[in-house]
Design a protein around this motif. Sequence first.
Motif, mmCIF file in Angstrom:
data_model
loop_
_atom_site.group_PDB
_atom_site.id
_atom_site.type_symbol
_atom_site.label_atom_id
_atom_site.label_comp_id
_atom_site.label_asym_id
_atom_site.label_seq_id
_atom_site.Cartn_x
_atom_site.Cartn_y
_atom_site.Cartn_z
ATOM 1 N N LEU A 38 50.652 38.163 59.185
ATOM 2 C CA LEU A 38 50.887 37.337 60.368
ATOM 3 C C LEU A 38 51.338 38.180 61.559
ATOM 4 N N GLU A 39 52.116 39.224 61.297
ATOM 5 C CA GLU A 39 52.575 40.106 62.374
ATOM 6 C C GLU A 39 51.416 40.877 63.000
ATOM 7 N N ALA A 40 50.356 41.110 62.237
ATOM 8 C CA ALA A 40 49.251 41.954 62.691
ATOM 9 C C ALA A 40 48.189 41.210 63.498
ATOM 10 N N VAL A 41 48.228 39.877 63.504
ATOM 11 C CA VAL A 41 47.192 39.115 64.222
ATOM 12 C C VAL A 41 47.786 38.349 65.397
ATOM 13 N N ASP A 42 46.963 38.140 66.408
ATOM 14 C CA ASP A 42 47.400 37.362 67.568
ATOM 15 C C ASP A 42 47.261 35.870 67.305
ATOM 16 N N VAL B 101 45.383 43.619 57.226
ATOM 17 C CA VAL B 101 46.227 44.816 57.332
ATOM 18 C C VAL B 101 45.876 45.797 56.218
ATOM 19 N N GLU B 102 46.179 47.074 56.476
ATOM 20 C CA GLU B 102 45.958 48.098 55.453
ATOM 21 C C GLU B 102 46.904 47.847 54.288
ATOM 22 N N LEU B 103 46.377 47.966 53.107
ATOM 23 C CA LEU B 103 47.199 47.764 51.913
ATOM 24 C C LEU B 103 47.842 49.075 51.489
ATOM 25 N N GLU B 104 49.006 48.947 50.903
ATOM 26 C CA GLU B 104 49.680 50.118 50.362
ATOM 27 C C GLU B 104 49.246 50.307 48.915
ATOM 28 N N GLU B 105 49.631 51.420 48.332
ATOM 29 C CA GLU B 105 49.308 51.710 46.931
ATOM 30 C C GLU B 105 49.755 50.547 46.041
ATOM 31 N N GLY B 106 48.854 50.084 45.182
ATOM 32 C CA GLY B 106 49.194 49.020 44.233
ATOM 33 C C GLY B 106 49.121 47.612 44.799
ATOM 34 N N GLU B 107 48.659 47.441 46.047
ATOM 35 C CA GLU B 107 48.502 46.115 46.629
ATOM 36 C C GLU B 107 47.019 45.741 46.646
ATOM 37 N N PHE B 108 46.747 44.451 46.450
ATOM 38 C CA PHE B 108 45.369 43.966 46.384
ATOM 39 C C PHE B 108 45.281 42.612 47.049
ATOM 40 N N TYR B 109 44.113 42.313 47.603
ATOM 41 C CA TYR B 109 43.849 40.959 48.051
ATOM 42 C C TYR B 109 43.396 40.160 46.840
#
Length: 190
Positions: A53-57, A111-119
Amino acid sequence: MKRKRTVKEILERRKMKAFNHEGEVLIGKVVGVHGLKGELKVKSESDIFERQLEAVDSLTLYRGTRKEEVTVESVKPYKDIYLIKFKEINDRSQAEETIGGELWIDENERVELEEGEFYYEELLGLKVFTEDGRELGVIKNILEQPASHILEVEKSDGKTVLIPFIEQFVKEIDLKNGKVTVSLIEGMES
């Protein structure tokens, strides 16, 4: 006089989607309202919901055949959901009209995912194997629970296996090869 629709026609009509969501990603669902000033109760469809939410207008709010661009004014975690105030929704009656709606973002705004994160959608359909290489089934759903998410795996016989999405059970996720390796304990498969 209007012709009555058959049950089959009604069910077919419900299956039809009013919108094509190609190129979009579902990130939340409106499940209720809070207070009198238009705050919505939103169930997250993402582990990184607040970051997203922080990354989108703005987001696209779909409900039935309605589509509306909304701008986030504030976000607060509340129990296992979020309270969100959108600039375009200013009272309880407007908010109530959005119940059942879905919040989508453009795919390229993720947003870019960090290590170990998935959609979630990246995991759906992946084949699940035990550590000894036996194919268990396919991930059909991800259930959100307070303690941990749970992978719902459908076996070839149609039965379901529920696997907590924690390191103790989920050993490796290989998106490139479309597989997940899990470690099961006795009784998990029955």
